[in-house]
Design an enzyme around this catalytic site. Structure first.
Site, PDB file in Angstrom:
ATOM      1  N   ARG A 171       1.100  -1.177   0.047  1.00  0.00           N
ATOM      2  CA  ARG A 171       0.017   0.047  -0.026  1.00  0.00           C
ATOM      3  C   ARG A 171       0.971   1.254   0.187  1.00  0.00           C
ATOM      4  NH1 ARG A 171      -5.234   0.328   1.160  1.00  0.00           N
ATOM      5  NH2 ARG A 171      -5.366  -1.690   1.635  1.00  0.00           N
ATOM      6  N   ASP A 221      -9.872   4.174  -5.155  1.00  0.00           N
ATOM      7  CA  ASP A 221     -10.361   3.563  -3.886  1.00  0.00           C
ATOM      8  C   ASP A 221     -10.568   2.152  -4.135  1.00  0.00           C
ATOM      9  OD1 ASP A 221     -10.819   3.310  -1.072  1.00  0.00           O
ATOM     10  OD2 ASP A 221     -12.993   3.762  -1.207  1.00  0.00           O
TER      11      ASP A 221
END
Length: 387
Positions: free
Chosen positions: A73, A150
């Site tokens: 991430r 997202d």
């Protein structure tokens, strides 16, 4: 999860004026409806320790995908090999006539987070980002790009902060001094060495702790850190099972998401209304009566939430959330009747919340009757003897 560009070009193309291209990209972004565009490198190493602490504390709750990819991430090039830059964009979503106070103060009305009243932003922004990538590709044939909204392990707020789009507030949201926080974020990973933008905004929260103090469930456990397990947005959207009983009364009439930490943020007085018709509210779901929404069968729910982000929670959790809202509403015999009628026709998950709601309504009925009896006694004591 590893994405890859369809083509890889290890040879650097030297004849492209990347400074001029960056200017064009920002102009194209505005033309596509983005409020602002920034460009950053892919070094997020300074955020890895905080991300690991957040995961170690279990603040992600049931969102296993937050931990599934480890530090990927925070490492864009591991997510999409050959990535050199990230183009970060924001798109305003605050609708006209948001009517926050009116909706939150009416306990019989369902409150839905304002970002979810229109079309699903994932689809809107991903399509625009794809078009932006295609425009760049026409200028740079040897280009790899990938849009994200997202939808993958991406530290989007940290990237946007590095790209100069704002700063991360104490509520963990990105805040822009000219637009508050009423906007969506998206990213376009690209394989070219564009010039980067420097963060041009210092942290602007100062000593303000309004979001921390006024969060209904105390989910902001320290500045910049949110325990999702306490957050109303998580409880009404991400949580699969039963809403913990200690939080149900605190949800009030919020049946999908929560805007409180944004509503109390002083910077949101500068919030910009959206120009996107797709983000304007659907009247079938905006500020509707809780009783009406609870009466929807699954077919009606699917029809009225088509193309909406609300559909992802499904009809069962929709009923679960509304049952809590009905329990928190002012006493109304019609609510008890509706809850009782629906009880045997729903799943065990919904039944648990219906039973809680009925008990809440019964308690309010008792309190109402006590108040009425007390009022009668006061009136009778004050009446003349021959009245």
């Amino acid at each position: 999860m590893v994405f890859s560009f369809q083509d890889r070009f290890p040879v650097t193309i030297t004849h492209i004026d990347y400074i001029e291209l960056a200017k064009k990209i920002k102009q194209w972004g505005v033309e596509l409806g983005f409020a602002e565009v920034g460009i950053t490198d892919i070094d997020l190493s300074q955020h890895e320790a905080q991300l690991q602490r957040w995961l170690d504390n279990g603040y992600h709750g049931e969102m296993a995908y937050m931990a599934a990819h480890g530090m990927k991430r925070a490492r864009p090039a591991e997510l999409v090999p050959d990535t050199q830059r990230v183009i970060s964009v924001k798109m305003n979503y605050l609708p006209p006539d948001a009517s926050f106070a009116k909706a939150l103060s009416n306990k019989q009305t369902a409150y839905i987070s304002r970002y979810a009243l229109g079309r699903d932003y994932h689809k809107v922004m991903r399509n625009r980002l794809k078009k932006l990538g295609q425009k760049i590709e026409r200028e740079v044939e040897q280009l790899g790009y990938r849009p994200f909204v997202d939808s993958a392990p991406v530290l989007e707020r940290q990237l946007a902060e590095k790209a100069g789009l704002g700063w991360r507030g104490k509520n963990s949201l990105l805040i822009n001094k000219k637009a508050g926080s009423w906007f969506f974020l998206g990213e376009l990973f690209v394989s070219i060495p564009l010039p980067i933008d420097n963060p041009n905004e210092s942290e602007g929260c100062g000593k303000c702790n309004a979001c921390i103090t006024l969060c209904p469930t105390g989910a902001i456990v320290e500045p910049y850190v949110v325990d999702a397990r306490k957050c109303i947005s998580y409880l009404t959207i991400e949580l699969q099972g039963a809403i913990p009983e200690q939080y149900r009364a605190l949800l009030g009439n919020r049946i999908y998401g929560c805007d409180d930490c944004q509503l109390v943020c002083p910077w949101n007085r500068f919030g910009q209304l959206t120009d996107e018709q797709d983000f304007h509210p659907r009247q079938s779901i905006k500020d509707q009566d809780l009783i009406t929404l609870f009466s929807w069968d699954e077919a009606t729910f699917l029809k009225n939430t088509e193309g909406s982000p609300i559909r992802r929670i499904g009809h069962e959790r929709w009923l679960r959330n509304i049952a809590v809202g009905l329990g928190n509403a002012d006493y109304n015999p019609a609510i008890i009747q509706l809850l009782t009628e629906r009880h045997q026709h729903t799943s065990p998950l919904v039944q648990e919340h219906i039973e809680w709601a009925i008990s809440q309504q019964n308690e309010k009925q008792i309190n109402t009757e006590r108040k009425q009896a007390r009022l009668i006694r006061i009136i009778e004591k004050g009446l003349p003897r021959d009245a």
